[in-house]
Design a protein around this motif. Structure first.
Motif, PDB file in Angstrom:
ATOM      1  N   THR A 141       0.825  -1.201   0.000  1.00 50.67           N
ATOM      2  CA  THR A 141       0.000   0.000   0.000  1.00 50.67           C
ATOM      3  C   THR A 141       0.863   1.257   0.000  1.00 50.67           C
ATOM      4  N   ALA A 158      -5.610  14.647 -10.745  1.00 49.32           N
ATOM      5  CA  ALA A 158      -5.975  15.664  -9.763  1.00 49.32           C
ATOM      6  C   ALA A 158      -5.512  15.248  -8.383  1.00 49.32           C
ATOM      7  N   PRO A 159      -5.191  16.193  -7.523  1.00 48.94           N
ATOM      8  CA  PRO A 159      -4.774  15.874  -6.152  1.00 48.94           C
ATOM      9  C   PRO A 159      -5.857  15.070  -5.442  1.00 48.94           C
ATOM     10  N   THR A 160      -5.479  13.892  -4.975  1.00 50.47           N
ATOM     11  CA  THR A 160      -6.411  12.995  -4.296  1.00 50.47           C
ATOM     12  C   THR A 160      -5.612  12.224  -3.264  1.00 50.47           C
ATOM     13  N   ASP A 161      -6.142  12.096  -2.082  1.00 47.15           N
ATOM     14  CA  ASP A 161      -5.440  11.323  -1.062  1.00 47.15           C
ATOM     15  C   ASP A 161      -5.232   9.907  -1.564  1.00 47.15           C
ATOM     16  N   GLN A 163      -4.138   7.132  -0.241  1.00 44.13           N
ATOM     17  CA  GLN A 163      -4.629   6.082   0.645  1.00 44.13           C
ATOM     18  C   GLN A 163      -6.139   5.869   0.469  1.00 44.13           C
ATOM     19  N   HIS A 164      -6.884   6.944   0.533  1.00 42.17           N
ATOM     20  CA  HIS A 164      -8.341   6.820   0.418  1.00 42.17           C
ATOM     21  C   HIS A 164      -8.750   6.423  -0.994  1.00 42.17           C
ATOM     22  N   LEU A 165      -7.955   6.795  -1.967  1.00 38.39           N
ATOM     23  CA  LEU A 165      -8.248   6.342  -3.332  1.00 38.39           C
ATOM     24  C   LEU A 165      -8.105   4.828  -3.426  1.00 38.39           C
ATOM     25  N   TYR A 167      -8.487   2.712  -0.972  1.00 39.63           N
ATOM     26  CA  TYR A 167      -9.630   2.127  -0.279  1.00 39.63           C
ATOM     27  C   TYR A 167     -10.850   2.111  -1.193  1.00 39.63           C
ATOM     28  N   MET A 168     -11.050   3.196  -1.935  1.00 44.29           N
ATOM     29  CA  MET A 168     -12.213   3.267  -2.812  1.00 44.29           C
ATOM     30  C   MET A 168     -12.121   2.232  -3.932  1.00 44.29           C
ATOM     31  N   VAL A 206     -16.365   6.508 -13.406  1.00 39.45           N
ATOM     32  CA  VAL A 206     -16.534   7.418 -12.259  1.00 39.45           C
ATOM     33  C   VAL A 206     -15.200   7.704 -11.587  1.00 39.45           C
ATOM     34  N   ARG A 209     -12.637   9.634 -13.987  1.00 44.22           N
ATOM     35  CA  ARG A 209     -13.045  11.024 -14.106  1.00 44.22           C
ATOM     36  C   ARG A 209     -12.908  11.726 -12.757  1.00 44.22           C
ATOM     37  N   GLY A 210     -13.169  10.959 -11.697  1.00 46.66           N
ATOM     38  CA  GLY A 210     -13.092  11.540 -10.356  1.00 46.66           C
ATOM     39  C   GLY A 210     -11.704  11.975  -9.958  1.00 46.66           C
ATOM     40  N   ILE A 211     -10.688  11.376 -10.567  1.00 43.44           N
ATOM     41  CA  ILE A 211      -9.318  11.797 -10.262  1.00 43.44           C
ATOM     42  C   ILE A 211      -8.757  12.658 -11.386  1.00 43.44           C
TER      43      ILE A 211
ATOM     44  N   HIS B 175     -17.222   0.472   3.392  1.00 44.33           N
ATOM     45  CA  HIS B 175     -15.870  -0.075   3.503  1.00 44.33           C
ATOM     46  C   HIS B 175     -15.171   0.412   4.770  1.00 44.33           C
ATOM     47  N   TYR B 176     -15.464   1.656   5.157  1.00 43.40           N
ATOM     48  CA  TYR B 176     -14.794   2.209   6.336  1.00 43.40           C
ATOM     49  C   TYR B 176     -15.285   1.560   7.628  1.00 43.40           C
ATOM     50  N   SER B 202     -12.573  12.841   0.578  1.00 43.02           N
ATOM     51  CA  SER B 202     -12.004  12.097  -0.548  1.00 43.02           C
ATOM     52  C   SER B 202     -13.095  11.376  -1.334  1.00 43.02           C
ATOM     53  N   ARG B 205     -15.235  13.956  -3.131  1.00 39.94           N
ATOM     54  CA  ARG B 205     -14.567  14.630  -4.246  1.00 39.94           C
ATOM     55  C   ARG B 205     -14.483  13.704  -5.462  1.00 39.94           C
ATOM     56  N   VAL B 206     -14.015  12.472  -5.244  1.00 38.04           N
ATOM     57  CA  VAL B 206     -13.843  11.563  -6.378  1.00 38.04           C
ATOM     58  C   VAL B 206     -15.189  11.245  -7.025  1.00 38.04           C
ATOM     59  N   ARG B 209     -16.931  14.482  -8.624  1.00 38.10           N
ATOM     60  CA  ARG B 209     -16.252  14.830  -9.870  1.00 38.10           C
ATOM     61  C   ARG B 209     -16.455  13.727 -10.906  1.00 38.10           C
ATOM     62  N   GLY B 210     -16.509  12.504 -10.399  1.00 37.91           N
ATOM     63  CA  GLY B 210     -16.672  11.372 -11.308  1.00 37.91           C
ATOM     64  C   GLY B 210     -18.000  11.366 -12.041  1.00 37.91           C
TER      65      GLY B 210
END
Lengths: 215, 215
Positions: A141, A158-161, A163-165, A167-168, A206, A209-211, B175-176, B202, B205-206, B209-210
């Motif tokens: 990870t 695009a700026p995206t955390d 770690q959380h990306l 997880y998603m 999704v 495009r989201g990132i 998931h969280y 996060s 935003r994703v 935007r997505g």
DNA sequence: CTGCAATCTGACCATACGGTCAGAAAAGGA
DNA sequence: TCCTTTTCTGACCGTATGGTCAGATTGCAG
């Protein structure tokens, strides 16, 4: 019925071949039963029945229920790690993350029981794979998060955390295995090729495009 | 220590109040144990111990382990339905989906055990809530999908399969809770306020935007 | 206070489970 | 063929579990 007609491999005798096949059959049956009933709800009798063996024979191959369960979980983790390589050697997020989503969706389709056992194991506090989480998974990870951060710094997404990306990505893809029953009910039946394609493309569209990656 | 000094409510006597409090305590304990051990791994003894009651007393309030489990799952479903209302009466996806994500993330934080029990129930083929899936959940999903399709037709968001979008919302938020242990290990400890805010933002935003909604 | 119904509990029971074991059956080498 | 090792299996065992029950205790109405 001669005993030496097959002779496929030079090394493996009939003993060894049988042993491997039986172990495989037991592991497959165990994966199914553990996924359907959970560790506590699974019984050695059920696993033996599905594998077509007497219960006592299971204990010849696997000393205990815990050991059998551990072997099942470890096997799943290997598949998981192989899929993780899909993200490697990608020039950017458009290819890397798309490939990773494709690989994980394929796993959800081909190995739903494995995904369920993994989910169940984690939900119950990871009693047997805690060390994997703290070592292999943590390292992987961190490595992937660094790669994603590199893409962000290079202006490729695009700026995206990161770690959380991640997880998603795990959540969206594994959901189709872990909650497959719920999805089938809402879908009015098992998902066909077109359904799986739609799911895969929806997730990719999704998230990409989201990132901030053009699709 | 007079027996009639409190007299808070006009209707409920001490009998009824005690009964409700005890039932609540049992349900809370059961939710925890079922989440930690699964249905098969949970024992009435463990639940009784956590609730601070002798085991036999559990069977005075709940006839069987199955009934207790059913009550736990039904209670979770009610919480789930209440959060679902967050999406109602929103003028567009920017507000509606954002509010829904906020609500579901809050549930993942406040009721992680409930989410785990729900996940476990669905993973095992929904033996007790199959009818809910086929009626209430199906209707709710169809209604929300129609609303989302309306937003798409009105040009308020990018064309996205509403069904799969809902799955992604469920997956990303739950998931969280369901994989909270794994997340805590990777995070190096429990998530604090800032971590939860980062997670929530996060996801929003994703996904926003997505689906082509400005953030 | 008295009697009744609701509540509580330790002790108990039948069952099912994980695991064991002695010995049968099969396989392979000499 | 004979002997050793591996593989297989029915029968069995101790334990833990879900559930029961008789009887004690407690709250409340008359």
């Amino acid at each position: 019925m001669s005993a030496s007609s097959d002779a496929e491999g030079p090394r493996i005798g009939r003993r060894e071949a049988n042993r491997r096949a039986t172990e495989e059959a037991i592991l497959n049956a165990a994966e199914t039963i553990f996924a359907e009933a959970g560790f506590g709800g699974a019984t050695m009798q059920l696993i033996a029945g599905l594998a077509g063996l007497p219960k006592a024979n299971l204990h010849y191959y696997f000393a205990s229920k815990e050991e059998l369960y551990r072997r099942v979980v470890e096997r799943i983790f290997q598949i998981w790690l192989e899929a993780a390589r899909a993200m490697d050697d990608a020039p950017g997020p458009a290819e890397g993350i798309a490939a990773y989503i494709d690989a994980k969706m394929e796993i959800s389709r081909r190995h739903p029981n494995g995904s369920k056992v993994w989910a169940s194991e984690v939900m119950h506090g990871a009693p047997v794979i805690q060390d994997y989480l703290e070592t292999t998974l943590r390292d992987w990870t961190a490595g992937r998060a660094a790669v994603i951060q590199g893409w962000i710094d290079a202006g490729k997404m695009a700026p995206t955390d990161p770690q959380h990306l991640l997880y998603m990505l795990w959540a969206a893809t594994q959901h189709y295995a872990d909650f497959g029953h719920q999805i089938e009910v809402l879908n009015g039946g098992p998902l066909g090729d077109a359904d799986w394609r739609a799911a895969r493309e929806s997730v990719k569209r999704v998230i990409l495009r989201g990132i901030g990656v053009a699709v």
